[in-house]
Design a protein around this motif. Structure first.
Motif, PDB file in Angstrom:
ATOM      1  N   TRP A 179       0.974  -1.138  -0.049  1.00 35.43           N
ATOM      2  CA  TRP A 179      -0.037   0.014  -0.132  1.00 35.43           C
ATOM      3  C   TRP A 179       0.874   1.394  -0.199  1.00 35.43           C
ATOM      4  CZ3 TRP A 179      -5.432  -0.415  -0.258  1.00 35.43           C
ATOM      5  CH2 TRP A 179      -5.941  -1.769   0.036  1.00 35.43           C
ATOM      6  N   VAL A 180       0.272   2.416  -0.673  1.00 36.26           N
ATOM      7  CA  VAL A 180       1.118   3.529  -0.759  1.00 36.26           C
ATOM      8  C   VAL A 180       0.389   4.719  -0.039  1.00 36.26           C
ATOM      9  CG1 VAL A 180       2.235   5.093  -2.097  1.00 36.26           C
ATOM     10  CG2 VAL A 180       2.254   3.037  -2.950  1.00 36.26           C
ATOM     11  N   LEU A 181       0.723   5.155   1.038  1.00 40.38           N
ATOM     12  CA  LEU A 181       0.105   6.090   1.908  1.00 40.38           C
ATOM     13  C   LEU A 181       0.544   7.522   1.626  1.00 40.38           C
ATOM     14  CD1 LEU A 181      -1.839   5.939   4.473  1.00 40.38           C
ATOM     15  CD2 LEU A 181       0.266   6.066   5.697  1.00 40.38           C
ATOM     16  N   ASN A 182      -0.260   8.519   1.293  1.00 42.21           N
ATOM     17  CA  ASN A 182      -0.087   9.666   1.349  1.00 42.21           C
ATOM     18  C   ASN A 182      -1.363  10.770   1.954  1.00 42.21           C
ATOM     19  OD1 ASN A 182       2.036  10.497  -0.894  1.00 42.21           O
ATOM     20  ND2 ASN A 182       0.971   8.933  -1.773  1.00 42.21           N
ATOM     21  N   GLY A 183      -0.721  11.740   2.676  1.00 44.23           N
ATOM     22  CA  GLY A 183      -1.548  12.799   3.420  1.00 44.23           C
ATOM     23  C   GLY A 183      -0.988  13.165   4.649  1.00 44.23           C
ATOM     24  N   ALA A 184      -1.807  13.587   5.547  1.00 46.92           N
ATOM     25  CA  ALA A 184      -1.323  14.234   6.921  1.00 46.92           C
ATOM     26  C   ALA A 184      -2.256  13.968   7.928  1.00 46.92           C
ATOM     27  CB  ALA A 184      -1.064  15.630   6.684  1.00 46.92           C
ATOM     28  N   LYS A 185      -1.513  13.634   9.116  1.00 52.51           N
ATOM     29  CA  LYS A 185      -2.101  13.635  10.586  1.00 52.51           C
ATOM     30  C   LYS A 185      -1.623  14.726  11.288  1.00 52.51           C
ATOM     31  CE  LYS A 185      -4.212   9.484   9.280  1.00 52.51           C
ATOM     32  NZ  LYS A 185      -5.896   9.565   9.483  1.00 52.51           N
ATOM     33  N   THR A 186      -2.488  14.807  12.491  1.00 51.12           N
ATOM     34  CA  THR A 186      -2.276  15.939  13.495  1.00 51.12           C
ATOM     35  C   THR A 186      -2.741  15.582  14.802  1.00 51.12           C
ATOM     36  OG1 THR A 186      -2.086  18.384  13.728  1.00 51.12           O
ATOM     37  CG2 THR A 186      -3.903  17.321  13.107  1.00 51.12           C
ATOM     38  N   TRP A 187      -2.194  16.352  15.712  1.00 47.65           N
ATOM     39  CA  TRP A 187      -2.427  16.488  17.271  1.00 47.65           C
ATOM     40  C   TRP A 187      -2.305  14.767  17.630  1.00 47.65           C
ATOM     41  CZ3 TRP A 187      -2.427  21.075  17.517  1.00 47.65           C
ATOM     42  CH2 TRP A 187      -3.362  21.677  16.938  1.00 47.65           C
ATOM     43  N   SER A 188      -1.041  14.272  17.117  1.00 49.67           N
ATOM     44  CA  SER A 188      -0.691  12.687  17.405  1.00 49.67           C
ATOM     45  C   SER A 188       0.130  13.013  18.799  1.00 49.67           C
ATOM     46  CB  SER A 188       0.302  12.178  16.731  1.00 49.67           C
ATOM     47  OG  SER A 188      -0.321  12.441  15.180  1.00 49.67           O
ATOM     48  N   THR A 189      -0.412  12.578  20.117  1.00 49.31           N
ATOM     49  CA  THR A 189       0.162  12.612  21.178  1.00 49.31           C
ATOM     50  C   THR A 189       1.519  11.658  21.307  1.00 49.31           C
ATOM     51  OG1 THR A 189      -2.017  13.181  22.229  1.00 49.31           O
ATOM     52  CG2 THR A 189      -0.362  12.782  23.757  1.00 49.31           C
ATOM     53  N   CYS A 190       2.384  12.507  21.637  1.00 52.77           N
ATOM     54  CA  CYS A 190       3.732  11.643  21.761  1.00 52.77           C
ATOM     55  C   CYS A 190       4.280  10.861  20.632  1.00 52.77           C
ATOM     56  CB  CYS A 190       3.669  11.167  23.266  1.00 52.77           C
ATOM     57  SG  CYS A 190       3.343  12.086  24.715  1.00 52.77           S
ATOM     58  N   ALA A 191       3.981  11.163  19.608  1.00 50.15           N
ATOM     59  CA  ALA A 191       4.383  10.219  18.583  1.00 50.15           C
ATOM     60  C   ALA A 191       5.897  10.306  18.329  1.00 50.15           C
ATOM     61  CB  ALA A 191       3.772  10.622  17.271  1.00 50.15           C
ATOM     62  N   ILE A 215       4.448  20.108  17.523  1.00 51.98           N
ATOM     63  CA  ILE A 215       3.839  21.343  17.583  1.00 51.98           C
ATOM     64  C   ILE A 215       4.138  22.032  18.941  1.00 51.98           C
ATOM     65  CG2 ILE A 215       1.387  22.308  17.587  1.00 51.98           C
ATOM     66  CD1 ILE A 215       0.625  19.786  15.878  1.00 51.98           C
ATOM     67  N   THR A 216       4.518  23.256  18.874  1.00 54.56           N
ATOM     68  CA  THR A 216       4.696  23.954  20.204  1.00 54.56           C
ATOM     69  C   THR A 216       3.306  24.710  20.728  1.00 54.56           C
ATOM     70  OG1 THR A 216       6.718  24.299  19.590  1.00 54.56           O
ATOM     71  CG2 THR A 216       6.010  25.694  21.636  1.00 54.56           C
ATOM     72  N   GLN A 217       3.078  24.139  21.874  1.00 56.25           N
ATOM     73  CA  GLN A 217       1.622  24.714  22.475  1.00 56.25           C
ATOM     74  C   GLN A 217       1.802  26.106  23.432  1.00 56.25           C
ATOM     75  OE1 GLN A 217      -1.015  21.714  24.278  1.00 56.25           O
ATOM     76  NE2 GLN A 217       0.769  20.302  23.958  1.00 56.25           N
ATOM     77  N   VAL A 218       0.908  26.788  23.688  1.00 59.85           N
ATOM     78  CA  VAL A 218       0.932  27.867  24.394  1.00 59.85           C
ATOM     79  C   VAL A 218       1.744  27.692  25.888  1.00 59.85           C
ATOM     80  CG1 VAL A 218      -1.090  27.979  25.594  1.00 59.85           C
ATOM     81  CG2 VAL A 218      -0.108  30.161  25.249  1.00 59.85           C
ATOM     82  N   SER A 219       1.778  26.309  26.399  1.00 60.82           N
ATOM     83  CA  SER A 219       2.033  26.160  27.466  1.00 60.82           C
ATOM     84  C   SER A 219       3.795  25.889  27.325  1.00 60.82           C
ATOM     85  CB  SER A 219       1.647  24.933  28.279  1.00 60.82           C
ATOM     86  OG  SER A 219       1.799  23.866  27.233  1.00 60.82           O
ATOM     87  N   GLY A 220       4.309  25.812  26.230  1.00 58.73           N
ATOM     88  CA  GLY A 220       5.526  25.450  25.817  1.00 58.73           C
ATOM     89  C   GLY A 220       5.802  23.913  25.472  1.00 58.73           C
ATOM     90  N   SER A 221       4.659  23.186  26.054  1.00 54.76           N
ATOM     91  CA  SER A 221       4.861  21.710  25.695  1.00 54.76           C
ATOM     92  C   SER A 221       5.047  21.372  23.879  1.00 54.76           C
ATOM     93  CB  SER A 221       3.445  20.946  26.081  1.00 54.76           C
ATOM     94  OG  SER A 221       3.334  19.796  25.766  1.00 54.76           O
ATOM     95  N   THR A 222       5.765  20.459  23.700  1.00 50.99           N
ATOM     96  CA  THR A 222       5.625  19.961  22.350  1.00 50.99           C
ATOM     97  C   THR A 222       5.378  18.437  22.232  1.00 50.99           C
ATOM     98  OG1 THR A 222       8.174  19.578  22.649  1.00 50.99           O
ATOM     99  CG2 THR A 222       7.527  21.563  21.992  1.00 50.99           C
ATOM    100  N   GLU A 223       4.448  18.024  23.306  1.00 49.64           N
ATOM    101  CA  GLU A 223       4.123  16.513  23.037  1.00 49.64           C
ATOM    102  C   GLU A 223       3.262  16.445  21.745  1.00 49.64           C
ATOM    103  OE1 GLU A 223       1.907  15.714  26.385  1.00 49.64           O
ATOM    104  OE2 GLU A 223      -0.048  16.289  25.754  1.00 49.64           O
ATOM    105  N   PHE A 224       2.678  17.269  21.195  1.00 50.28           N
ATOM    106  CA  PHE A 224       1.870  17.004  19.986  1.00 50.28           C
ATOM    107  C   PHE A 224       2.683  16.935  18.882  1.00 50.28           C
ATOM    108  CE2 PHE A 224      -2.138  19.126  22.152  1.00 50.28           C
ATOM    109  CZ  PHE A 224      -2.653  17.716  22.239  1.00 50.28           C
ATOM    110  N   CYS A 225       2.280  16.191  17.955  1.00 48.44           N
ATOM    111  CA  CYS A 225       3.142  16.150  16.639  1.00 48.44           C
ATOM    112  C   CYS A 225       2.218  16.050  15.339  1.00 48.44           C
ATOM    113  CB  CYS A 225       3.887  14.432  16.476  1.00 48.44           C
ATOM    114  SG  CYS A 225       5.087  14.512  17.730  1.00 48.44           S
ATOM    115  N   GLU A 226       2.782  16.399  14.379  1.00 48.65           N
ATOM    116  CA  GLU A 226       1.837  16.358  13.210  1.00 48.65           C
ATOM    117  C   GLU A 226       2.908  15.429  11.999  1.00 48.65           C
ATOM    118  OE1 GLU A 226       1.127  20.085  11.376  1.00 48.65           O
ATOM    119  OE2 GLU A 226       3.042  20.845  11.756  1.00 48.65           O
ATOM    120  N   GLU A 227       2.305  14.649  11.168  1.00 51.78           N
ATOM    121  CA  GLU A 227       2.929  13.550  10.280  1.00 51.78           C
ATOM    122  C   GLU A 227       2.584  14.026   8.751  1.00 51.78           C
ATOM    123  OE1 GLU A 227       0.983  12.481  12.856  1.00 51.78           O
ATOM    124  OE2 GLU A 227       2.693  12.591  14.488  1.00 51.78           O
TER     125      GLU A 227
END
Ligand code: FAD
Length: 410
Positions: free
Chosen positions: A155-167, A206-218
């Protein structure tokens, strides 16, 4: 399921108590929490702690023994979690690895996926995350546009995901993609198990207002997936996602039998202890503060009882699986109020960052409780439609081939 030779809960509890005292480090309450975002060391520590539990024979309490667990009951798990209070535990693995992804693979995955992924997670070797939400929106999950196209056996995957906690810290992700554009939206999806760090995936934090960078986008660019990456049936991804969402609502609501230890988050970001905050701000004698402490305590007790009642209802089959949304909604309502109470009691301490906990940071993250695990509005929809029997929300795209559904500017 347990067999008749399973150890009695009380004997298990005593054995766990002795083992924890001898083997697990105590939580250091005076430790200075690391700055948000600077958390790689926490993940190394988390894996170490899980490996310790596994070596000691206390990992995966409710997972079947053939996949590396102990095959015991939620009562055994509750006893262990109670005993583990005050000890360092790999709490970061509770959500989503153990309470969402692993049970979804157990329910819907192939024998090989269960043997490989679930066992590796229980051993502390692998971390699992979720690639569901997309930049175009998360509530309408079945309307996602990341695509997987068949190419021979792959399979060939194309696209984007977001808000992936701690990916960033993970090894594998459950990733939902569209595989048939001519089927109505729920019927053209397939779930894949995707290796998180490999060519073809670009990950950004992704950097949040709190400074946390636990969210990722792929971002996926012609990412090639083997045929055995499919979880469940090709074009049957909605059944897998529905099971995953059930486990997610149960986990976020606090009722999962697969979490171990008290809490689901970072040791450095504990739930606010209102009494401790009142002491630190010197306001324990203030009648208004005392009222707020009472309210916080009552909320905690009501939430505990609600989780207990719904969990038992789900375990015994007396409540249908959409009832998990009741716990999920109560979690958000309680969290908001407790964060608000903490802020009000802490006063200036919340702003200066002094005093116990991270009251100011928690307040900035307050709204997350109403989105993570599906929004509270979606939970209300589920409760009204699938538990109270109210009419279904109108959907213009129901039964329409996805390729013909109007989207965005089309
Ligand atoms: C702490 C946290 C952790 C998360 N972790 C992950 C993760 O690991 N992996 C992942 O894939 N995603 C994750 N998410 C994303 C989360 O699943 C989405 O935020 C959520 O599903 C909502 O999607 P959205 O943010 O795109 O909002 P939208 O879907 O754009 O919705 C915006 C608003 O409109 C409301 N709304 C939308 N549709 C309806 C409707 N039909 N009826 C009533 N109201 C509606 C929503 O309730 C919301 O208030 C996380 C989010 C948070 C906050």
């Amino acid at each position: 399921m347990t067999d008749s030779t399973a150890e009695a809960v009380e004997s298990f509890r005593l054995r766990a108590r002795a083992w924890l005292a001898e083997n697990m480090p105590r939580v250091d309450v005076d430790a200075v929490p690391p700055p948000p975002g600077d958390d790689d060391a926490e993940w190394v520590r988390t894996r170490e702690l899980q490996k310790k539990l596994y070596a000691g024979g206390f990992a995966g309490i409710c997972f079947p023994s053939e996949y590396g667990g102990l095959g015991l009951t939620p009562e055994h798990q509750r006893a262990f979690s109670e005993e583990s209070e005050g000890y360092e535990m790999p709490l970061l693995l509770n959500v989503p690895t153990f309470s969402i992804c692993a049970p979804t693979i157990m329910d819907m995955g192939s024998e090989q996926q269960k043997r490989e992924r679930v066992s590796a997670a229980i051993r502390g070797d692998e971390i699992l995350v979720q690639f569901l939400s997309e930049p175009s929106g998360g509530s309408d999950l079945a309307g996602l546009v990341t695509r997987a196209d068949r190419d021979g056996d792959t399979w060939v995957l194309n696209g984007a995901k977001t808000w992936s906690t701690c990916a960033y810290a993970a090894d594998y992700a459950l990733c939902l993609a569209r595989t048939d554009w001519d089927a109505p939206k729920h019927r053209g999806l397939t779930m894949f198990l995707v290796k998180v760090h490999q060519p073809g995936i670009t990950m950004r934090r992704i950097t949040q207002v709190s400074g946390s960078t636990e969210f990722c986008e792929e971002f996926f660019d012609d990412l090639v997936l083997p045929a055995d990456a499919v979880v469940g049936e090709v074009n049957g991804g909605w059944a897998v996602a529905s099971r995953q969402l059930f486990h997610e609502r149960t986990a976020v609501g606090g009722g999962s039998p697969f979490t171990s230890g008290r809490g689901t988050g970072r040791v450095s970001q504990p739930k606010p202890d209102l009494v401790q905050i009142a002491r630190a701000s010197g306001r324990t004698a203030d009648p208004r503060v005392r009222e707020m402490l009472g309210e916080g305590h009552a909320l905690e007790k009501v939430q505990e009882q609600l989780i207990h009642r719904v969990s038992i209802g789900l375990e015994t089959g007396q409540m249908p699986s959409p009832a998990a949304s009741i716990m999920r909604l109560a979690h958000a309502e309680t969290d908001w109020r407790v964060d608000d109470l903490a802020l009000e009691i802490a006063g200036g301490l919340a702003v200066s960052g002094e005093g116990p906990g991270r009251v100011g940071d928690n307040f900035l993250m307050r709204q997350g409780a109403s989105l993570g695990g599906g929004s509270t509005e979606m939970s209300r929809n589920i409760i009204s439609e699938r538990i109270l029997g109210m009419p279904r929300e109108y959907a213009a795209d129901r039964d329409v081939p996805f390729s013909q559904v109007k989207r965005g500017s089309s």
